[in-house]
Structure formats: C-alpha cells, structure tokens
Design an enzyme around this catalytic site. Structure first.
Site, mmCIF file in Angstrom:
data_model
loop_
_atom_site.group_PDB
_atom_site.id
_atom_site.type_symbol
_atom_site.label_atom_id
_atom_site.label_comp_id
_atom_site.label_asym_id
_atom_site.label_seq_id
_atom_site.Cartn_x
_atom_site.Cartn_y
_atom_site.Cartn_z
ATOM 1 N N THR A 90 30.600 -13.931 -14.901
ATOM 2 C CA THR A 90 31.988 -13.841 -15.517
ATOM 3 C C THR A 90 31.805 -14.173 -16.970
ATOM 4 O OG1 THR A 90 32.754 -14.546 -13.366
ATOM 5 C CG2 THR A 90 34.386 -14.207 -15.011
ATOM 6 N N ALA A 130 36.158 -6.898 -6.059
ATOM 7 C CA ALA A 130 35.457 -5.445 -6.300
ATOM 8 C C ALA A 130 35.359 -5.089 -4.728
ATOM 9 C CB ALA A 130 34.399 -5.316 -7.252
ATOM 10 N N ASP A 179 31.398 -18.286 -2.083
ATOM 11 C CA ASP A 179 30.904 -17.057 -2.434
ATOM 12 C C ASP A 179 29.473 -16.818 -3.030
ATOM 13 O OD1 ASP A 179 30.785 -14.008 -2.909
ATOM 14 O OD2 ASP A 179 32.643 -14.174 -4.037
ATOM 15 N N ASN A 188 35.599 -19.307 -7.348
ATOM 16 C CA ASN A 188 34.441 -19.645 -6.342
ATOM 17 C C ASN A 188 34.593 -21.203 -6.104
ATOM 18 O OD1 ASN A 188 33.508 -17.150 -6.163
ATOM 19 N ND2 ASN A 188 32.134 -17.366 -7.656
ATOM 20 N N ASP A 199 27.001 -16.908 -10.067
ATOM 21 C CA ASP A 199 28.329 -16.300 -10.212
ATOM 22 C C ASP A 199 29.259 -17.714 -10.126
ATOM 23 O OD1 ASP A 199 30.030 -14.416 -10.823
ATOM 24 O OD2 ASP A 199 30.370 -14.032 -8.893
ATOM 25 N N LYS A 201 32.241 -19.409 -10.881
ATOM 26 C CA LYS A 201 33.380 -19.196 -11.488
ATOM 27 C C LYS A 201 34.467 -20.086 -10.937
ATOM 28 C CE LYS A 201 33.669 -14.756 -9.555
ATOM 29 N NZ LYS A 201 33.360 -13.353 -9.631
#
Ligand code: ADE
Length: 426
Positions: free
Chosen positions: A185, A33, A163, A150, A145, A147
C-alpha cells in the site's frame, strides 16, 4: 446486503444464507480486489468465524491459482497467538472460501483514528506485531503487505495479523536472493520497492512495522501528501518528523525502522534487544502445533458430510489444491467423480462387479465398500460422500498392483454411466 445475497445465490443446493450447511453467513466485513470477507457463524457450535470468499473466475483469470495455493499453504502452517488462524478451506464451483478465526475487536486503526495511543499502549501492540512478524520471518514467510486493514483485534484487545495473501515464501526468491514483485500500500511501502530495485521481504516488513509504530504513537502517517508523487518522494528520501511527545528512545527506534537503506535497517533480532522495545516485554509463549487442515468427511449425520475445498476444488477444473496437504502415496491410486445417483445405486453396481469377478465385497462404515482379492494382494475401496442435496462424490482408492485390469475393464465402464454431466452453460 446485495453482496451477501450474491454470495448466497452463488451456492448450489444450500439452505438460504447457509454455507455448506455448516456456516450461517452474516454481514460484509471487508472488500478487496479479489476477495470479500464476511462474518459467519458455525451453526452447530455457534462460534463466530470470518469467511474470505475469493472468486475462482478472478483467480483463474488473473492467473492467481499459484498465489491462492501459496496463501493456503502459508496460512495453514502459521500458528501464533497474534496471527489469524485458518480453520478450513471450502469451495463451490465458482468460489473458494477461507474460514478464518474471527477477530471480534475489528481493525486496530479504527481505534487509533479516535486518538493516538499512549507510548505504553503503542509499545504493547508493537511488541505483539514484532512477535508475529518474527515468527513468520524465522519460517521464511514475509507478509509484504502490512497495512491498517490487516491489523485486527480480538475480544481481549490483542493484536491479530491477517491476510498473508501477498506474502512470499523463500522459494520465490530469485537467484540474487531478492523479491521482485511490486506490491504493498503506498503509504506503507518501503523505498526500495518504489525504486523497483528488488527487495528483501524481511526488510520491507520492518519498514511497514516502522510506519505502524509511528501511526500508533502519532495518530497520523509519517509520509503523507495528497499528491502521490510528493508522497513517494518523501518516502524515498525518508523525510519524516516525530511529534514532540515522542521519547528519545522511541525516536531512535523509529529512525532505525524507517531507514531508507534496507542493508542498515533494523532486523527483528536487533529489535528484541532495543531498550524502548524491551520495556515490559514478555516473550510471547505459544504452543508449536501443526494445524491439521480438515480433510476428513466426518460423520454422515453431521454438517461435515459436505465435502471441503480440498475435495471440491479437485473435482472442478483449474485450481486443484488438494495435493497441497497430503503426502503422495505411490502404492495407492485414486479417482473421484461426481454423480447424481443414489449412494445405494452406486454401491450396488460395485457389488455386481464383485459378484461377476468372484471378488468379495465387504460393506464398511457409511456408504463405503471394500473389495479384496487374491488373499489380500489387491484392495479397492469405493466410498460415496454427499456433496449437495442432489449430488454425491464417488471416491475409488485401489492398490497399484493386481487390480488394474479389473478396474479398467469391468468396474470403470460400469461407473462411467453414473458420472454427473453438468447442464451445459453455453
Ligand atoms: N476482517 C477481515 N478479516 C477479519 C477477521 N478475521 N475477523 C474480523 N474481521 C475481519
């Protein structure tokens, strides 16, 4: 390819495809994003790096300055064999560039997509993941985060977690000790986040580690449904079934990780004494060393002559990140400005002022001069640094006593005329 072109075009006074005269920009590796990640090569050493480019406009628009500062601060403090290193941060007027360790093996889940892992291989990656997460948790850093994208692999097929963009540090915890941001996520998100209850970062990470472990062993997600609401409901209820090849010990551990109650969910400390986890576990050894983020200007002839983000961001309005890495020194004051004049012209002005004020001006290494007066009672150094082919940065450092009047009345008015005025964009 157009992304690369856009990136290159956004750079001022650069050789095509080059970033700060130091990196050669390659293909796009990933897109998010707020950021794009490119492969790049250090021109001098030939080493590969990953460059995460974040648009400053988006940072400022989304009021993410604090977020980016936090990301830099967090990543610069992390030094672990299974965490992607942050080498340096650079910036232009419009973008911030994070120069990261390059994980050559790509995403771990690209490998799982080709077929589930054996229990031993799943355990190996899980041990590496827990080592990285435990290292962060013990420093009050939560990923929040975790996921598939990453989790990367290096050239030796070892795990590299990347990240920490959404991670939080303990200072952000509310007085009730819980974190309140909705992030993560969907398939990896912990039930307490869905319940919008406020949550503990370490427990949320343990849930995501549980999902990762399940996927490694099964080859598919534990909670999945094309209908997002159905998927959320499954997560909320903690409804999952292990595939038949899952050993009883692994099943037990998965149940402890995917426990919907964060209070009873297993912690890193408990995992390291779990029988399934312990099998073949060698405590991962690494050197505790503080990463020095480069904040020097290098030798005049090297690519380092171009300034890095700490300098550049501090010249542009908005995101001043430079203070994050330096201890404030109250006995020294400093100013910086950008000029389109030649370094020789700038330093000649300084010498002129020195002469009229009867102060000795001594030439230092590179484009730098030092003024010293009243038997060393005050000092002022003026250094010029090349920023781009056309622009330089002038940095003035002065002692807080004895020099203020001369600075205000004599030198500053002389230098003011040299300040670069960017062409109007309106
Ligand atoms: N994709 C995102 N970050 C990466 C990195 N550090 N190395 C390789 N690919 C990446």
């Amino acid at each position: 390819m157009s992304d690369v072109i856009e990136e290159i075009q956004s750079l001022e006074a650069e050789a095509p495809g080059h970033l700060f005269g130091k990196y050669e920009l390659g293909k796009l590796l990933g897109c998010g994003a707020f950021a794009k990640v490119y492969h790049a090569r250090n021109i001098r050493t030939g080493h590969s790096v990953a460059i995460k480019a974040v648009s400053k406009q988006k940072v400022l628009k989304g009021n993410l300055t604090a977020h980016i500062k936090r990301e830099i601060s967090i990543m610069s403090r992390l030094n672990h064999p299974h965490i992607v290193r942050l080498h340096e941060v650079m910036a232009t007027k419009t973008k911030i560039y994070f120069v990261l360790e390059f994980a050559k093996g790509g995403e771990l889940f690209t490998k799982v997509a080709k077929g589930r892992f054996s229990e031993d291989l799943s355990r190996r990656y899980f041990q590496q993941l827990i080592s990285a997460i435990g290292y962060c948790h013990s420093r009050g850093v939560f990923h929040r985060d975790l996921k598939p994208e990453n989790l990367l692999l290096d050239e030796n097929w070892n795990l590299k977690v990347t990240d920490f963009g959404l991670s939080a540090v303990t200072e952000q915890i509310r007085p009730d000790g819980l974190l309140h941001t909705l992030c993560g996520t969907p398939a990896y998100v912990a039930p307490e986040i869905l319940a919008k209850k406020g949550y503990q970062g370490d427990k949320v990470d343990m849930w995501s580690c549980g999902i990762v472990l399940f996927v490694l062993n099964a080859g598919y997600l534990p909670f999945n449904d094309p209908n997002l609401m159905v998927m959320y409901r499954k997560i909320y209820k903690g409804e999952f079934r292990c595939p038949k090849w899952t050993s009883p010990d692994l099943k037990r551990l998965l149940c402890r990780l995917l426990d919907t109650n964060p209070e009873t969910r297993i912690s890193v400390d408990e995992i390291v004494s779990d029988p399934w986890f312990r099998k073949g576990y060698k405590e991962i050894k690494f050197h505790e060393e503080h990463l020095e983020l480069k904040d020097h200007h290098g030798d005049e002839n090297s690519a380092d002559k171009y300034l890095n983000a700490f300098d550049i961001i501090s010249y542009s309005s908005g995101a001043n990140l430079s203070g994050m890495f330096k201890k404030p020194d109250n006995s020294v004051k400093g100013e910086r400005f950008i000029s389109a004049e030649a370094p020789e012209t700038i330093l000649a002005k300084v010498e002129e002022v020195g002469k009229t004020e009867n102060v000795a001006v001594v030439k230092k290494q590179g484009w730098s001069v030092k003024m010293e007066g009243q038997n060393g009672k005050f000092q002022m150094t003026v250094s010029v640094q090349r920023l781009t082919e056309k622009l330089v940065v002038v940095e003035i450092k002065r002692s807080t006593v004895g020099v203020e009047q001369m600075w205000k009345d004599k030198l500053r008015p002389q230098l003011n005329s040299l300040i670069y005025q960017p062409p109007s964009t309106s």
